[in-house]
Design a protein around this motif. Sequence first.
Motif, mmCIF file in Angstrom:
data_model
loop_
_atom_site.group_PDB
_atom_site.id
_atom_site.type_symbol
_atom_site.label_atom_id
_atom_site.label_comp_id
_atom_site.label_asym_id
_atom_site.label_seq_id
_atom_site.Cartn_x
_atom_site.Cartn_y
_atom_site.Cartn_z
ATOM 1 N N PRO A 66 15.093 6.907 109.131
ATOM 2 C CA PRO A 66 16.373 7.259 108.897
ATOM 3 C C PRO A 66 18.060 7.208 109.650
ATOM 4 C CG PRO A 66 14.659 7.730 110.265
ATOM 5 C CD PRO A 66 14.079 6.338 109.800
ATOM 6 N N ALA A 67 17.675 7.244 110.795
ATOM 7 C CA ALA A 67 19.011 7.613 111.746
ATOM 8 C C ALA A 67 19.571 6.652 111.471
ATOM 9 C CB ALA A 67 18.929 7.876 113.421
ATOM 10 N N MET A 68 19.421 5.391 111.299
ATOM 11 C CA MET A 68 20.375 4.272 111.529
ATOM 12 C C MET A 68 20.931 4.329 110.800
ATOM 13 S SD MET A 68 18.076 1.231 113.817
ATOM 14 C CE MET A 68 18.891 0.660 113.447
ATOM 15 N N LEU A 69 20.146 4.613 108.833
ATOM 16 C CA LEU A 69 20.435 4.178 107.684
ATOM 17 C C LEU A 69 21.202 5.370 107.771
ATOM 18 C CD1 LEU A 69 19.642 3.214 105.447
ATOM 19 C CD2 LEU A 69 18.435 4.970 104.301
ATOM 20 N N LYS A 70 21.697 6.634 107.861
ATOM 21 C CA LYS A 70 22.213 7.469 107.882
ATOM 22 C C LYS A 70 23.525 7.276 108.533
ATOM 23 C CE LYS A 70 23.364 12.416 107.967
ATOM 24 N NZ LYS A 70 22.862 13.798 108.895
ATOM 25 N N ALA A 71 23.547 6.826 110.059
ATOM 26 C CA ALA A 71 24.942 6.153 110.864
ATOM 27 C C ALA A 71 25.498 5.186 110.265
ATOM 28 C CB ALA A 71 24.767 6.413 112.303
ATOM 29 N N ARG A 72 24.431 4.051 110.303
ATOM 30 C CA ARG A 72 25.518 2.692 110.431
ATOM 31 C C ARG A 72 25.811 2.787 108.514
ATOM 32 N NH1 ARG A 72 22.056 -1.423 113.945
ATOM 33 N NH2 ARG A 72 21.883 0.473 115.627
ATOM 34 N N VAL A 73 24.216 3.430 108.304
ATOM 35 C CA VAL A 73 24.927 2.791 105.774
ATOM 36 C C VAL A 73 25.609 4.255 105.426
ATOM 37 C CG1 VAL A 73 23.486 1.754 103.875
ATOM 38 C CG2 VAL A 73 22.756 1.168 106.102
ATOM 39 N N LEU A 74 24.501 4.477 105.849
ATOM 40 C CA LEU A 74 25.479 5.867 104.630
ATOM 41 C C LEU A 74 26.706 5.984 104.434
ATOM 42 C CD1 LEU A 74 22.411 7.622 103.288
ATOM 43 C CD2 LEU A 74 23.202 5.736 102.273
ATOM 44 N N SER A 75 26.674 6.856 105.795
ATOM 45 C CA SER A 75 28.074 7.243 106.812
ATOM 46 C C SER A 75 29.275 6.985 106.656
ATOM 47 C CB SER A 75 28.097 8.321 107.921
ATOM 48 O OG SER A 75 26.781 8.936 108.233
ATOM 49 N N GLN A 76 29.182 5.083 106.692
ATOM 50 C CA GLN A 76 29.389 4.323 106.924
ATOM 51 C C GLN A 76 30.349 3.925 104.894
ATOM 52 O OE1 GLN A 76 30.742 4.471 110.810
ATOM 53 N NE2 GLN A 76 31.548 3.036 109.943
ATOM 54 N N LEU A 77 29.596 4.474 104.803
ATOM 55 C CA LEU A 77 30.044 3.680 102.886
ATOM 56 C C LEU A 77 30.078 4.808 102.586
ATOM 57 C CD1 LEU A 77 29.138 1.414 101.748
ATOM 58 C CD2 LEU A 77 27.018 2.702 100.727
ATOM 59 N N GLY A 78 29.993 6.515 103.482
ATOM 60 C CA GLY A 78 30.845 6.802 102.929
ATOM 61 C C GLY A 78 32.531 7.127 103.047
ATOM 62 N N ALA A 79 32.670 6.536 103.833
ATOM 63 C CA ALA A 79 33.975 6.148 104.738
ATOM 64 C C ALA A 79 34.438 5.232 103.822
ATOM 65 C CB ALA A 79 34.262 6.275 106.038
ATOM 66 N N VAL A 80 33.916 4.897 103.614
ATOM 67 C CA VAL A 80 34.927 3.839 102.241
ATOM 68 C C VAL A 80 35.274 3.866 101.389
ATOM 69 C CG1 VAL A 80 34.544 1.342 101.298
ATOM 70 C CG2 VAL A 80 33.764 1.334 103.402
ATOM 71 N N ILE A 81 34.381 5.274 100.382
ATOM 72 C CA ILE A 81 34.484 5.341 99.334
ATOM 73 C C ILE A 81 35.167 7.577 99.346
ATOM 74 C CG2 ILE A 81 32.933 5.795 97.080
ATOM 75 C CD1 ILE A 81 30.894 4.389 98.313
ATOM 76 N N ARG A 82 36.142 7.363 99.430
ATOM 77 C CA ARG A 82 36.777 8.354 99.900
ATOM 78 C C ARG A 82 37.991 9.084 98.690
ATOM 79 N NH1 ARG A 82 39.603 6.909 105.793
ATOM 80 N NH2 ARG A 82 41.156 5.427 104.672
ATOM 81 N N PRO A 83 37.906 9.740 98.627
ATOM 82 C CA PRO A 83 38.366 10.446 97.610
ATOM 83 C C PRO A 83 40.253 10.104 97.721
ATOM 84 C CG PRO A 83 37.676 12.138 99.148
ATOM 85 C CD PRO A 83 36.739 11.373 99.615
ATOM 86 N N GLU A 84 40.515 10.398 99.003
ATOM 87 C CA GLU A 84 41.932 10.383 98.928
ATOM 88 C C GLU A 84 42.890 8.851 99.347
ATOM 89 O OE1 GLU A 84 40.486 10.960 103.429
ATOM 90 O OE2 GLU A 84 39.808 11.877 101.526
ATOM 91 N N ILE A 85 43.059 8.774 98.546
ATOM 92 C CA ILE A 85 44.017 6.903 98.380
ATOM 93 C C ILE A 85 44.712 6.590 99.268
ATOM 94 C CG2 ILE A 85 43.825 4.992 96.824
ATOM 95 C CD1 ILE A 85 42.450 6.119 94.901
ATOM 96 N N ASP A 86 45.455 5.775 99.804
ATOM 97 C CA ASP A 86 46.081 5.521 101.538
ATOM 98 C C ASP A 86 45.956 4.266 100.821
ATOM 99 O OD1 ASP A 86 44.191 5.437 103.157
ATOM 100 O OD2 ASP A 86 44.832 7.294 104.293
ATOM 101 N N VAL A 87 46.760 3.319 101.126
ATOM 102 C CA VAL A 87 47.190 2.227 101.822
ATOM 103 C C VAL A 87 45.573 1.888 102.693
ATOM 104 C CG1 VAL A 87 48.478 0.170 103.227
ATOM 105 C CG2 VAL A 87 49.211 1.634 101.632
ATOM 106 N N ASN A 88 45.387 2.340 103.923
ATOM 107 C CA ASN A 88 43.875 1.487 104.391
ATOM 108 C C ASN A 88 42.737 2.489 103.930
ATOM 109 O OD1 ASN A 88 45.267 1.573 106.864
ATOM 110 N ND2 ASN A 88 45.277 3.888 107.454
ATOM 111 N N ALA A 89 43.154 2.580 103.119
ATOM 112 C CA ALA A 89 41.511 3.234 102.318
ATOM 113 C C ALA A 89 41.359 2.064 100.821
ATOM 114 C CB ALA A 89 41.381 4.391 101.442
#
Lengths: 268, 197
Positions: free
Chosen positions: B105-128
């Motif tokens: 669960p720790a790795m799933l949260k930190a390595r997958v879900l949180s990182q995925l959440g950072a990719v799918i973020r609401p504000e759209i800029d060039v970096n995103a």
Amino acid sequence: MNLAQIDRRWIFVIVFLAVALPLLFPIGLVGEVSPRTQTMHDLIEALPRGATVIISFDCEAASWPEIGPVAEALVEHTMQRGIRIIGTSFLSEGTALGFELLSRHADAADYVQGRDWVYLGFRPQYVAAILGLGESITQEYPRDYINQPSEDHTLLGAVRSYRDVALVISIADDTMPQYWIEYAGARYGVKIAAGLSAVMVTTFTPYLDSGQLQALIGGLKGAAEYERLLGREGAGSRGMDAQSSAHLAIIVLVIIGNVAYFRGRGRS
Amino acid sequence: MSDAGIWLAAIGTLAIFSFLYRDNPAYRAAEQILVGLSVGYLVVITVRTTLVPKVALPILDGDPWGIVAAVWVLLMWTRVSTRAGWLSRLPLAVIVGAGAGLSIPAMLKARVLSQLGAVIRPEIDVNAVVGAIGVLATLSYFYFTRPPTGAFRVAARTGTWFLMVFFGATFGYTIMSRLSLLIGRTEFLLGDWLGLL
């Protein structure tokens, strides 16, 4: 002359001279402070006086020439700010290095051991230890590094677990900050920052972007930038001339190597 | 560091550097001393900071958990016996089971879900946008279920470019890191040892 046939030991000599000469005859190159280093500085600057941070020396002795200046700068700033420090280490060789560094800076900053700083020392099985610190620091470390009962320290009377810790800083030359992120950050919600060897920076940049890592500084360059923010010159700053000239030498060698390769391929 | 310590460290450093010329007995001796010291230090520090306060002292204080820990440790050592070796599976099973239970669960949260959440973020800029394209393109490079043809091939090729950028940045940082170590040792040799700095 066939460049491809040159004895590679000449390359070692060139790189050594590129490092040694600027150390003997400093140029005094001054670099800009990167936003990443500034973020780390601001993070510690924003902590209230009397807050507690855990600084974990998760590194081996072999990488100390690079990671040591990073640790020096972070510890110095933390003590300048009057922030209390709990030291740990999850790699055996980092244990004594961390204790020596903290002791030296504590003496200079009039920090009292047990009240302002405590060094818990080494613990194998770092996952269990990181989780244990989230439940009870004194249960996980019944005695500190100098074999004093942890319960006797006033600092550990007030700081019982991550709930009372403002920030964890992992001084690491490998992937240890990842375990801090997974087991202390994700599970207990404590903020994590890292002082890294340069080779680990690309590994942890995604965690910085996702906010799981609050800040990071990397390598001798990061240390030099941090020393600049602290207004002093240290090992990081002294090494920048040598690093820049060595980079230049390597770039020239890469270009020469490629020219030699393509010329050789053209002939064949 | 004392004068003797500086001389020892300097000789050790030069012995290690001598490998750059060619393999030799001085290098091999320094290498083996380093390995021996590291292992010896690890054993001593583990006994002093872990086995004594977490096992030996609790047993002396009559704490039953200390005895449980000691028995658990001893069971691991039964592996050296062919008859009683099966007993070592008990603590190993607990370590593997607890390790998996804690880490998944720790790795799933930190390595997958949180990182995925950072990719799918609401504000759209060039970096995103670049980040999202990079993740999707790189994942498509590692998708081996169907042959890369058409648009999928373009995505996979784009993924290789993102991978090259990552490898290039990592290689650059690696050179920087290794040079920092050379700078540290050179500074020690020229300054602490020879007194030229």
